[in-house]
Design a protein around this motif. Structure first.
Motif, PDB file in Angstrom:
ATOM      1  N   TYR B 157       0.827  -1.208   0.000  1.00 25.84           N
ATOM      2  CA  TYR B 157       0.000   0.000   0.000  1.00 25.84           C
ATOM      3  C   TYR B 157       0.865   1.263   0.000  1.00 25.84           C
ATOM      4  O   TYR B 157       0.552   2.258  -0.650  1.00 25.84           O
ATOM      5  N   LEU B 161       0.386   3.818  -3.081  1.00 28.69           N
ATOM      6  CA  LEU B 161      -0.173   5.159  -2.842  1.00 28.69           C
ATOM      7  C   LEU B 161       0.855   6.245  -3.133  1.00 28.69           C
ATOM      8  O   LEU B 161       0.577   7.208  -3.855  1.00 28.69           O
ATOM      9  N   THR B 186      -2.552   1.912   7.691  1.00 24.93           N
ATOM     10  CA  THR B 186      -2.383   0.502   7.313  1.00 24.93           C
ATOM     11  C   THR B 186      -1.982  -0.340   8.525  1.00 24.93           C
ATOM     12  O   THR B 186      -1.103   0.048   9.292  1.00 24.93           O
ATOM     13  N   GLN B 255     -14.838   2.681   4.885  1.00 27.82           N
ATOM     14  CA  GLN B 255     -14.412   1.903   3.716  1.00 27.82           C
ATOM     15  C   GLN B 255     -12.942   1.512   3.852  1.00 27.82           C
ATOM     16  O   GLN B 255     -12.130   2.320   4.302  1.00 27.82           O
ATOM     17  N   SER B 257      -9.546  -1.060   2.094  1.00 24.92           N
ATOM     18  CA  SER B 257      -9.028  -2.029   1.137  1.00 24.92           C
ATOM     19  C   SER B 257      -8.455  -3.169   1.965  1.00 24.92           C
ATOM     20  O   SER B 257      -7.956  -2.950   3.074  1.00 24.92           O
ATOM     21  N   SER B 312      -7.285   1.747   5.759  1.00 27.05           N
ATOM     22  CA  SER B 312      -8.467   2.560   6.003  1.00 27.05           C
ATOM     23  C   SER B 312      -8.522   3.654   4.938  1.00 27.05           C
ATOM     24  O   SER B 312      -7.614   4.482   4.843  1.00 27.05           O
ATOM     25  N   LEU B 313      -9.590   3.646   4.131  1.00 25.02           N
ATOM     26  CA  LEU B 313      -9.625   4.518   2.948  1.00 25.02           C
ATOM     27  C   LEU B 313     -10.227   5.887   3.249  1.00 25.02           C
ATOM     28  O   LEU B 313     -10.956   6.069   4.213  1.00 25.02           O
ATOM     29  N   GLU B 314      -9.886   6.830   2.400  1.00 26.10           N
ATOM     30  CA  GLU B 314     -10.557   8.129   2.331  1.00 26.10           C
ATOM     31  C   GLU B 314     -10.437   8.542   0.871  1.00 26.10           C
ATOM     32  O   GLU B 314      -9.730   7.910   0.101  1.00 26.10           O
ATOM     33  N   LEU B 317      -7.135   8.552  -1.141  1.00 28.98           N
ATOM     34  CA  LEU B 317      -6.486   7.239  -1.155  1.00 28.98           C
ATOM     35  C   LEU B 317      -7.185   6.292  -2.128  1.00 28.98           C
ATOM     36  O   LEU B 317      -6.528   5.457  -2.767  1.00 28.98           O
ATOM     37  N   VAL B 318      -8.506   6.401  -2.254  1.00 30.74           N
ATOM     38  CA  VAL B 318      -9.235   5.550  -3.197  1.00 30.74           C
ATOM     39  C   VAL B 318      -8.736   5.817  -4.618  1.00 30.74           C
ATOM     40  O   VAL B 318      -8.436   4.894  -5.377  1.00 30.74           O
ATOM     41  N   LEU B 321      -5.112   4.550  -5.062  1.00 30.83           N
ATOM     42  CA  LEU B 321      -5.048   3.089  -5.092  1.00 30.83           C
ATOM     43  C   LEU B 321      -5.525   2.562  -6.445  1.00 30.83           C
ATOM     44  O   LEU B 321      -4.990   1.587  -6.969  1.00 30.83           O
TER      45      LEU B 321
END
Lengths: 215, 334
Positions: B157, B161, B186, B255, B257, B312-314, B317-318, B321
């Motif tokens: 990750y 990212l 992460t 949300q 990943s 942990s997404l925001e 980051l979505v 990714l």
């Protein structure tokens, strides 16, 4: 014997050190196996063999003694990137850079070299005297060298004092408890064993003092 | 030990020769030993250079993620041993476009030492260098002592990212900020079922009984948190997820990943069974999985076992990714 001053004398000192490491490799490995993974003899031999090869090259033309230390340090850091190889290699590099402008090394220059090596290893390795590492030989060695010079001893006498102190420092590691590296995992179980890194530190001062006596 | 190899002492050299023969169109070796590898087109004008490094034995880590949208260069060490600072410096010089270089790697003593040395030398040469160290393994040190934790599969990750951010033309400070965000968001935890064997010695990395598992074992066989009789997948998954979800303060509506990583000898079938249980466990708490990754991302030679990582997404980051990437071991299309 005299303490190395010119570039070629520093080359001779490092080749002498390479031979000492070669002769002591098994002992270094055995000491390291008691507390670490036993590869210290192998990595130090690998590093110093490469240094000897590099410095014995007839094409080599180095004018400044500091450049010899830088070359030895980068060689060690390249071929033996173990913790001790890296720390020692970069100690040599930084020390060499500190005296880069000098064509000949006197007592004061050597004092700077030892202090720089000690500081570099302590900072990068996050260790201090008493942690059962190479510093337990290098710190007393460097301190004994400085006090002898302050007393007015000759550089040769001071170098011999440094070696005696470094050697005693190595012996004293038997009483210490490891806090660094793999040996740190064994904590109190490390008491009673002498430290392989400190043995290496004593060898450095032995080569520096050109001490003929068996160690 | 049974391994497909030639002389054990040429294990790394033979592997690297194969890598370059297969991926020579993407990767370039800077030295005859192939320890300093970079993207062929490095440096990319104006782009922050991303450099990683570490011991061999973990493919696709570390060299497998050098390519478009991820990393620019890698320093390759012997099996489970740090590469040298000199190799790192060589890579650093080559990938620096003038926009600075960011070191991204796992928190292991030898690697930290060598990357710090390399950074110091590169700085002396006028190259701007920053470092962000992977510390995703929850099992390797308690909460509050995060800086002592090791980096494992969650490094993927970090690379993905930061790699996307750099590819989009962000500055060194901006890429570093995303990398630090990746670290903060992460968490990973692994389980081992059987050891790996070091090619040089043939020795097993640890001993374990036929019906035992070690929870929290590291990717070099570092001791974990506890050794237990093996459990059913759903029981084990809840054991792994609980501390991670708690540390990330995840709850209904969040949300994430998920990355389910095989350690080298565990079947994809098992990894998908584990993923099923992860997905169901999270769904039960109202946590939604957007981008799952299931496969081998960080191995330990032929160790059997797996790890689960949660990001942990925001919003940003979505996007990062999902950004496309193209490397020897990971390709992602839009």
């Amino acid at each position: 014997m005299t303490v190395p001053q010119s570039a070629s004398e520093v080359v001779d000192m490092l080749i002498c050190l390479a031979h000492l490491v070669e002769d002591t490799a098994e002992e270094l490995g055995a000491l390291d196996a008691s507390l670490g993974d036993g590869d210290l003899g192998v990595t130090m031999r690998k590093g110093f063999t490469a240094i000897e090869t590099k410095l014995s090259d007839p094409e080599l033309s180095v004018v400044h003694p500091g450049d010899v230390l830088v070359l030895a340090g980068t060689t060690m850091a390249s071929v033996a990137p173990s913790t001790l190889g890296t720390l020692l290699g970069f100690g040599f590099v930084k020390a060499g850079k500190k005296v880069a402008d000098k064509e000949s090394l006197d007592g004061a220059a050597w004092s700077v070299i030892w202090r720089t090596i000690v500081d570099s290893i302590a900072t990068q390795g996050k260790a201090q005297r008493g942690d059962k590492t190479i510093l337990d030989a290098l710190v007393p060695g460097a301190e004994a060298f400085d006090s002898a010079l302050e007393r007015g001893d000759s550089v040769e006498e001071a170098a011999l004092e440094a070696y005696v102190a470094a050697r005693q420092g190595f012996e004293d590691t038997a009483r210490m408890q490891a806090r660094q590296g793999r040996a740190g995992r064994y904590y109190e179980h490390s008491v009673g064993y002498k430290d392989a890194g400190a043995r290496m530190g004593a060898l450095i001062f032995q080569a520096f003092s050109r001490s003929e006596q068996a160690s | 030990m049974k391994k497909f190899m030639n002389d054990p002492s040429s294990f790394e050299a033979d592997m690297l020769e194969g890598i370059l023969l297969a991926h020579g169109d993407e990767l370039e070796a800077l030295d005859p030993d192939r320890r300093a590898l970079v993207r062929r087109q490095a440096p990319s004008a104006g782009k922050v250079g991303l450099v990683t490094g570490g011991g061999s034995g973990h493919l696709p880590l570390f060299l497998g993620y050098v390519g478009q949208g991820m990393l620019d260069g890698v320093a390759v060490g012997d099996v489970f041993a740090s590469p040298s600072a000199m190799v790192m410096l060589e890579v650093t010089r080559r990938v620096n476009s003038g926009s600075g270089v960011l070191y991204l790697y796992g928190n292991y003593g030898g690697d930290v030492l060598n990357f710090d040395m390399a950074a110091e030398m590169a700085t002396d040469e006028g190259i701007e260098v920053e470092s962000v160290v992977g510390i995703d393994d929850v099992a390797s040190a308690p909460k509050g002592e995060e800086s002592r934790r090791r980096g494992i599969a969650g490094l993927f990750y970090l690379y993905k990212l930061a790699g996307a951010k750099a590819e989009l033309g962000a500055s060194l400070a901006e890429v570093k900020e995303v990398a630090e965000k990746a670290i903060a968001r992460t968490r990973s935890m692994g389980v081992a079922l059987s050891p790996c064997y070091l090619p040089s010695t043939g020795q097993a990395s640890f001993a374990i009984g036929p019906d035992e598992m070690e929870v929290g074992m590291g990717i070099h066989g570092e001791p974990g948190m506890e050794r237990l009789p093996i459990e059913q997948s759903h029981q084990l998954v809840s054991r792994l997820l609980e501390p991670m979800v708690q540390e990330l303060s995840l709850g209904a509506g969040d949300q994430v990943s998920v990355l389910v990583n095989g350690l080298g000898a565990t079947s994809r079938e098992e990894l998908y069974i584990v993923y099923r249980d992860v997905h169901r466990w999270l769904a039960n708490f109202g946590i939604e999985v957007l981008l799952p990754y299931i496969g081998e991302f960080a191995t330990s030679l032929e160790m059997s076992g797996m790890s689960v990582s949660i990001l942990s997404l925001e919003d940003e980051l979505v996007e990062l990714l999902a950004h496309p990437c193209d490397t020897p071991f990971w390709r992602q299309c839009r």
